[in-house]
Design an enzyme around this catalytic site. Structure first.
Site, PDB file in Angstrom:
ATOM      1  N   CYS A  84      30.491  22.337  25.737  1.00  0.00           N
ATOM      2  CA  CYS A  84      31.031  20.994  25.936  1.00  0.00           C
ATOM      3  C   CYS A  84      31.308  20.734  27.413  1.00  0.00           C
ATOM      4  CB  CYS A  84      32.317  20.808  25.138  1.00  0.00           C
ATOM      5  SG  CYS A  84      32.999  19.158  25.388  1.00  0.00           S
ATOM      6  N   ARG A 141      22.788  16.655  16.996  1.00  0.00           N
ATOM      7  CA  ARG A 141      23.740  16.500  15.877  1.00  0.00           C
ATOM      8  C   ARG A 141      23.018  15.829  14.707  1.00  0.00           C
ATOM      9  NH1 ARG A 141      28.970  13.372  17.600  1.00  0.00           N
ATOM     10  NH2 ARG A 141      29.475  15.303  18.686  1.00  0.00           N
ATOM     11  N   CYS A 178      40.281  19.753  25.183  1.00  0.00           N
ATOM     12  CA  CYS A 178      40.644  18.672  26.120  1.00  0.00           C
ATOM     13  C   CYS A 178      41.295  17.567  25.303  1.00  0.00           C
ATOM     14  CB  CYS A 178      39.412  18.176  26.882  1.00  0.00           C
ATOM     15  SG  CYS A 178      38.428  16.963  25.985  1.00  0.00           S
ATOM     16  N   LYS A 191      31.905   4.188  20.611  1.00  0.00           N
ATOM     17  CA  LYS A 191      31.637   4.818  19.324  1.00  0.00           C
ATOM     18  C   LYS A 191      32.470   4.173  18.215  1.00  0.00           C
ATOM     19  CE  LYS A 191      32.936   8.941  20.826  1.00  0.00           C
ATOM     20  NZ  LYS A 191      33.511  10.304  20.996  1.00  0.00           N
ATOM     21  N   LYS A 237      33.664   4.948  13.980  1.00  0.00           N
ATOM     22  CA  LYS A 237      33.650   5.996  12.948  1.00  0.00           C
ATOM     23  C   LYS A 237      34.230   5.487  11.635  1.00  0.00           C
ATOM     24  CE  LYS A 237      34.003   9.645  16.383  1.00  0.00           C
ATOM     25  NZ  LYS A 237      34.773  10.802  16.855  1.00  0.00           N
ATOM     26  N   CYS A 246      37.882  22.606  18.013  1.00  0.00           N
ATOM     27  CA  CYS A 246      36.655  21.952  18.465  1.00  0.00           C
ATOM     28  C   CYS A 246      35.772  22.980  19.163  1.00  0.00           C
ATOM     29  CB  CYS A 246      37.001  20.816  19.425  1.00  0.00           C
ATOM     30  SG  CYS A 246      37.539  21.416  21.038  1.00  0.00           S
ATOM     31  N   CYS A 275      38.751  16.250  19.488  1.00  0.00           N
ATOM     32  CA  CYS A 275      37.684  16.355  18.475  1.00  0.00           C
ATOM     33  C   CYS A 275      38.116  17.122  17.232  1.00  0.00           C
ATOM     34  CB  CYS A 275      36.443  16.997  19.086  1.00  0.00           C
ATOM     35  SG  CYS A 275      35.759  16.021  20.434  1.00  0.00           S
ATOM     36  N   ARG A 277      28.844   5.948  13.355  1.00  0.00           N
ATOM     37  CA  ARG A 277      28.295   7.309  13.276  1.00  0.00           C
ATOM     38  C   ARG A 277      28.308   7.825  11.842  1.00  0.00           C
ATOM     39  NH1 ARG A 277      30.397  10.339  18.552  1.00  0.00           N
ATOM     40  NH2 ARG A 277      29.602   8.874  20.107  1.00  0.00           N
TER      41      ARG A 277
HETATM   42 FE1  SRM Z   1      34.055  14.699  19.770  1.00  0.00          FE
HETATM   43  C1  SRM Z   1      32.987  13.883  22.865  1.00  0.00           C
HETATM   44  C2  SRM Z   1      32.251  17.503  19.813  1.00  0.00           C
HETATM   45  C3  SRM Z   1      34.561  15.027  16.471  1.00  0.00           C
HETATM   46  C4  SRM Z   1      36.627  12.455  19.979  1.00  0.00           C
HETATM   47  N1  SRM Z   1      32.784  15.510  21.103  1.00  0.00           N
HETATM   48  C5  SRM Z   1      32.423  14.990  22.301  1.00  0.00           C
HETATM   49  C6  SRM Z   1      31.280  15.794  22.924  1.00  0.00           C
HETATM   50  C7  SRM Z   1      29.993  15.167  22.493  1.00  0.00           C
HETATM   51  C8  SRM Z   1      31.363  16.002  24.454  1.00  0.00           C
HETATM   52  C9  SRM Z   1      30.658  15.013  25.351  1.00  0.00           C
HETATM   53  O1  SRM Z   1      30.825  13.788  25.193  1.00  0.00           O
HETATM   54  O2  SRM Z   1      29.958  15.487  26.249  1.00  0.00           O
HETATM   55  C10 SRM Z   1      31.522  17.159  22.229  1.00  0.00           C
HETATM   56  C11 SRM Z   1      30.305  18.079  22.107  1.00  0.00           C
HETATM   57  C12 SRM Z   1      30.741  19.521  22.189  1.00  0.00           C
HETATM   58  C13 SRM Z   1      29.678  20.473  21.877  1.00  0.00           C
HETATM   59  O3  SRM Z   1      29.302  21.263  22.773  1.00  0.00           O
HETATM   60  O4  SRM Z   1      29.220  20.514  20.738  1.00  0.00           O
HETATM   61  C14 SRM Z   1      32.194  16.717  20.955  1.00  0.00           C
HETATM   62  N2  SRM Z   1      33.402  15.971  18.397  1.00  0.00           N
HETATM   63  C15 SRM Z   1      32.750  17.131  18.619  1.00  0.00           C
HETATM   64  C16 SRM Z   1      32.653  17.964  17.363  1.00  0.00           C
HETATM   65  C17 SRM Z   1      31.379  18.768  17.265  1.00  0.00           C
HETATM   66  C18 SRM Z   1      33.891  18.865  17.287  1.00  0.00           C
HETATM   67  C19 SRM Z   1      33.826  20.003  16.332  1.00  0.00           C
HETATM   68  O5  SRM Z   1      34.186  21.086  16.777  1.00  0.00           O
HETATM   69  O6  SRM Z   1      33.466  19.830  15.174  1.00  0.00           O
HETATM   70  C20 SRM Z   1      32.816  16.863  16.317  1.00  0.00           C
HETATM   71  C21 SRM Z   1      31.510  16.229  15.924  1.00  0.00           C
HETATM   72  C22 SRM Z   1      31.710  15.161  14.914  1.00  0.00           C
HETATM   73  C23 SRM Z   1      30.450  14.606  14.324  1.00  0.00           C
HETATM   74  O7  SRM Z   1      29.787  15.339  13.603  1.00  0.00           O
HETATM   75  O8  SRM Z   1      30.170  13.432  14.553  1.00  0.00           O
HETATM   76  C24 SRM Z   1      33.647  15.857  17.078  1.00  0.00           C
HETATM   77  N3  SRM Z   1      35.300  13.835  18.438  1.00  0.00           N
HETATM   78  C25 SRM Z   1      35.421  14.197  17.135  1.00  0.00           C
HETATM   79  C26 SRM Z   1      36.613  13.628  16.582  1.00  0.00           C
HETATM   80  C27 SRM Z   1      37.138  13.864  15.177  1.00  0.00           C
HETATM   81  C28 SRM Z   1      36.750  12.775  14.246  1.00  0.00           C
HETATM   82  O9  SRM Z   1      36.051  11.828  14.606  1.00  0.00           O
HETATM   83  O10 SRM Z   1      37.174  12.861  13.104  1.00  0.00           O
HETATM   84  C29 SRM Z   1      37.219  12.906  17.593  1.00  0.00           C
HETATM   85  C30 SRM Z   1      38.580  12.170  17.517  1.00  0.00           C
HETATM   86  C31 SRM Z   1      38.509  10.912  16.750  1.00  0.00           C
HETATM   87  C32 SRM Z   1      38.119   9.773  17.623  1.00  0.00           C
HETATM   88  O11 SRM Z   1      36.933   9.555  17.821  1.00  0.00           O
HETATM   89  O12 SRM Z   1      39.022   9.095  18.136  1.00  0.00           O
HETATM   90  C33 SRM Z   1      36.372  13.037  18.754  1.00  0.00           C
HETATM   91  N4  SRM Z   1      34.666  13.350  21.162  1.00  0.00           N
HETATM   92  C34 SRM Z   1      35.776  12.575  21.071  1.00  0.00           C
HETATM   93  C35 SRM Z   1      35.959  11.874  22.306  1.00  0.00           C
HETATM   94  C36 SRM Z   1      37.109  10.881  22.644  1.00  0.00           C
HETATM   95  C37 SRM Z   1      36.807   9.522  22.152  1.00  0.00           C
HETATM   96  C38 SRM Z   1      37.822   8.515  22.601  1.00  0.00           C
HETATM   97  O13 SRM Z   1      38.001   7.518  21.926  1.00  0.00           O
HETATM   98  O14 SRM Z   1      38.428   8.687  23.656  1.00  0.00           O
HETATM   99  C39 SRM Z   1      34.908  12.286  23.160  1.00  0.00           C
HETATM  100  C40 SRM Z   1      34.642  11.830  24.596  1.00  0.00           C
HETATM  101  C41 SRM Z   1      34.129  10.433  24.707  1.00  0.00           C
HETATM  102  O15 SRM Z   1      33.717   9.809  23.732  1.00  0.00           O
HETATM  103  O16 SRM Z   1      34.159   9.945  25.832  1.00  0.00           O
HETATM  104  C42 SRM Z   1      34.117  13.229  22.406  1.00  0.00           C
HETATM  105 FE1  SF4 Z   2      34.791  18.975  24.067  1.00  0.00          FE
HETATM  106 FE2  SF4 Z   2      37.203  17.977  24.361  1.00  0.00          FE
HETATM  107 FE3  SF4 Z   2      35.804  17.435  22.162  1.00  0.00          FE
HETATM  108 FE4  SF4 Z   2      36.760  19.828  22.487  1.00  0.00          FE
HETATM  109  S1  SF4 Z   2      37.990  17.982  22.310  1.00  0.00           S
HETATM  110  S2  SF4 Z   2      34.639  19.353  21.890  1.00  0.00           S
HETATM  111  S3  SF4 Z   2      36.631  20.126  24.674  1.00  0.00           S
HETATM  112  S4  SF4 Z   2      35.289  16.788  24.203  1.00  0.00           S
END
Ligand code: SRM
Ligand code: SF4
Length: 578
Positions: free
Chosen positions: A440, A77, A479, A210, A212, A434, A483, A146
């Protein structure tokens, strides 16, 4: 001072603490040709370097049958504060997509870029190529601050320029100082002497989770400020930025069947001037560093820290550390979270294009060669020594900014020649999915690969109801981690199992209110069956100017959700199943 140290630390705390500033044994693992994977502990540490180990989930069953290890590869990323790239940087990313990754560039919901499918032996080359483009991946993931987002269109007013400046300053100030990144990925040289003995801001074990940060410029809430740990909202008075309203404690992630986890909209903490913003951000980050739960990663985000301690105690400690008191928040108003697609002329006479990119996937497909078109546009800008830049929006789309009138015509012709249109229904214009499968590791259901066809079907219903141009925000996540920020969508779909989704309704169009569970465990037909009567009723019975999210609340389909704490309350759809 209360004792905030937990009795039992989560395993990640040990890994971070023993990592020698995020080194672990990553470098050794990269030269181990026996496996395509890294050591388990190192896969936690690479996240701080912006790198995730993944495997192709489509191939899992077949490889298991053949007794082969999973088809490991890595996602990298790229951290891009404010999402701003110049044309040369776009071309760098374009080359990496072919040379080291899977031929696509993925724009993310946080204005970053992801490459998927990088095999271990290509990983260093990829990071070096990113570095050569004056970009990096450090702190794009991991328990640190981040990529800092900011409202996408910086040329519309001076406030946008100030927002980008602040986003960049916050990003620089909160980036870890470890030399491990350079040592492992770039020079191969030990730079231990060249880095501070203790990480400034973070200390030895970084943050509990994390973190943000975003910067918003009303009336646009494209960054979804209420979804983030820390937000700055520009307060414009007499045509200039007087300072920033500060928000804290937003977050989306939750776990199905665990009501103690919930999405939460951020609280307004107060107002500060620009000269104090960085110090304030550091104080907020360090309070979370010291007060956040390090025993349970599901309770470790800032939103839970604030729920536990209360906003007043949190503010008092932040003010004590910052050395100044916050002023009362000042008035502001958002009107939307989505992008404004199409061409816009700036005050300076340049042209900006906001181009819809479905789910952020920049690729060439038959009849739709988006990646090639963007490459040609970037090459022409570079050859003409024009200053146009590429800006990733928080809705996974792309702006091309600063074009002359002539360049505008060239861009239009290039996009047309490559089959890239920019006219879509109101629903699609406001759709985000997402990544989910196949990369993922946490996905329970499809998202990016499914939402476009669901929108085809919903568009037919909207068309029939005369609502094709109506803007309705729809977001899908594979899930409950959220995201795509689905709990802030008027229609939110969250994966439960293959082909099965929970349906959430009733968030505010401007991103200020959460939605609520409406129906659970729906398949494709179930989603259509649930939404079709609501869409028809909306067409027939809505009040003038009433948004879909407000309509479903007024007509009693879901309850108003004013805080994360009540997100799981009296659900007509029933308790979330385990
Ligand atoms: Fe996310 C984990 C993709 C924005 C909440 N997110 C992941 C992972 C890295 C899976 C993993 O941990 O193994 C995903 C990778 C998938 C892949 O194959 O690429 C993933 N997240 C993404 C992206 C690429 C979604 C997209 O389609 O654009 C976004 C990348 C953002 C970036 O450039 O930094 C992305 N993730 C978000 C957002 C939206 C935001 O921040 O505005 C959220 C919700 C906001 C938040 O953080 O509360 C988000 N991602 C999560 C979470 C749940 C965090 C939590 O507090 O519970 C996880 C899982 C974790 O952290 O345990 C996660
Ligand atoms: Fe993966 Fe769940 Fe984030 Fe979608 S919402 S990219 S399935 S961790």
């Amino acid at each position: 001072m209360p004792d905030h140290s937990p009795a039992i630390l989560s395993p990640n705390e040990r890994i971070k603490g023993a990592s020698r500033h995020l080194r672990g044994t990553i470098a050794d693992g990269l030269s181990n040709a026996v496996t395509g994977a890294l050591a388990d502990d190192d896969t936690q540490l690479t996240k701080f370097h912006g790198i995730y180990q993944q495997d192709d989930r489509d191939l899992r069953p077949e490889r298991r049958k053949k007794k082969l290890e999973p088809a490991y590869s890595f996602m990298a990323r790229v951290r891009i504060p404010g999402g701003v790239l110049n044309a040369a940087q776009w071309l760098t990313l374009d080359r990496i997509a072919d040379a080291q990754a899977n031929g696509t560039i993925r724009l993310t919901t946080r204005q970053a870029v992801q490459f998927h499918g990088i095999i271990k032996s290509n990983l260093r080359d990829a990071i070096r190529a990113i570095d050569a483009g004056l970009l990096d991946t450090i702190a794009a993931c991991g328990d640190v601050n981040r990529n800092v987002m900011c409202s996408a269109d910086p040329r519309a007013s001076g406030a946008h320029a100030a927002a980008l400046d602040l986003a960049r300053a916050l990003s620089t100030h909160l980036t870890p100082q470890t030399g491990a990144y350079r040592e492992i990925w770039l020079d191969g040289e030990k730079v231990e002497g060249g880095e501070p003995e203790v990480e400034p801001v973070y200390g030895a074990t970084y943050l509990p989770r994390k973190f943000k940060t975003v910067v918003a410029v009303p009336p646009d809430n494209d960054v979804d400020v209420y979804a983030h740990d820390l937000g700055f909202i520009a307060i414009v008075e007499d045509g200039a930025v007087a300072g920033w309203n500060v928000t804290v404690g937003g977050g989306m992630g939750m776990t199905h069947g665990e009501p103690r986890t919930f999405p939460r909209t951020a609280d307004l903490l107060g107002f500060c001037t620009t000269d104090r913003a960085t110090a304030l951000a550091e104080a907020i980050v360090t309070v979370q560093r010291d007060w956040g739960d390090r025993s349970d990663r599901k309770q470790a985000r800032l939103k839970y820290t604030i729920e536990r301690h209360g906003l007043e105690a949190f503010r008092a400690e932040v003010e004590r550390r910052a050395g100044f008191a916050l002023e009362a928040p000042r008035p502001f108003a958002f009107d939307r979270t989505g992008d404004r697609y199409g061409w816009a002329k700036t005050a300076g006479g340049d042209w900006n294009l906001t181009l819809f990119v479905e789910n952020g996937r920049v690729a060439d497909r038959p009849g739709y060669a988006l990646r090639s078109a963007l490459r040609i546009i970037a090459e022409k800008q570079l050859a003409a020594r024009r200053g146009a830049d590429f800006r990733i929006t928080p809705n996974q789309s792309l702006m091309i900014c600063g074009l002359t009138h002539r360049a505008k015509a060239v861009v239009e012709a290039t996009l047309r020649a490559h089959g890239v249109g920019n006219v879509h229904s109101g629903l699609r214009r406001n759709a985000v999915a997402c990544v989910a499968l196949p990369t993922c590791g946490l996905a329970l259901a499809e998202s990016e690969r499914y939402l476009p066809s669901l929108i085809d079907a919903l568009d037919a219903v909207l068309e029939e109801a005369g609502l094709r141009e109506d803007e309705i925000v729809i977001r899908m996540s594979g899930c409950p981690n959220g995201c795509s920020r689905p709990y802030l969508a008027e229609i939110g779909l969250v994966g439960r199992a293959p082909g099965t989704y929970h349906l959430y309704l009733g968030a505010a169009f401007d991103g200020s209110r959460l939605n609520r569970l409406y129906r659970r465990d729906l398949d494709h037909d179930g989603i259509l069956a649930a939404l079709t009567p609501l869409i028809r009723a909306y067409a027939a019975d809505r009040l003038s100017g009433e948004r879909f999210g407000d309509f479903v609340i007024r007509t009693g389909h879901v309850a108003l959700t004013l805080s994360g704490r009540t997100f799981h309350d009296d659900m007509s759809a029933g308790e979330p199943a385990a």
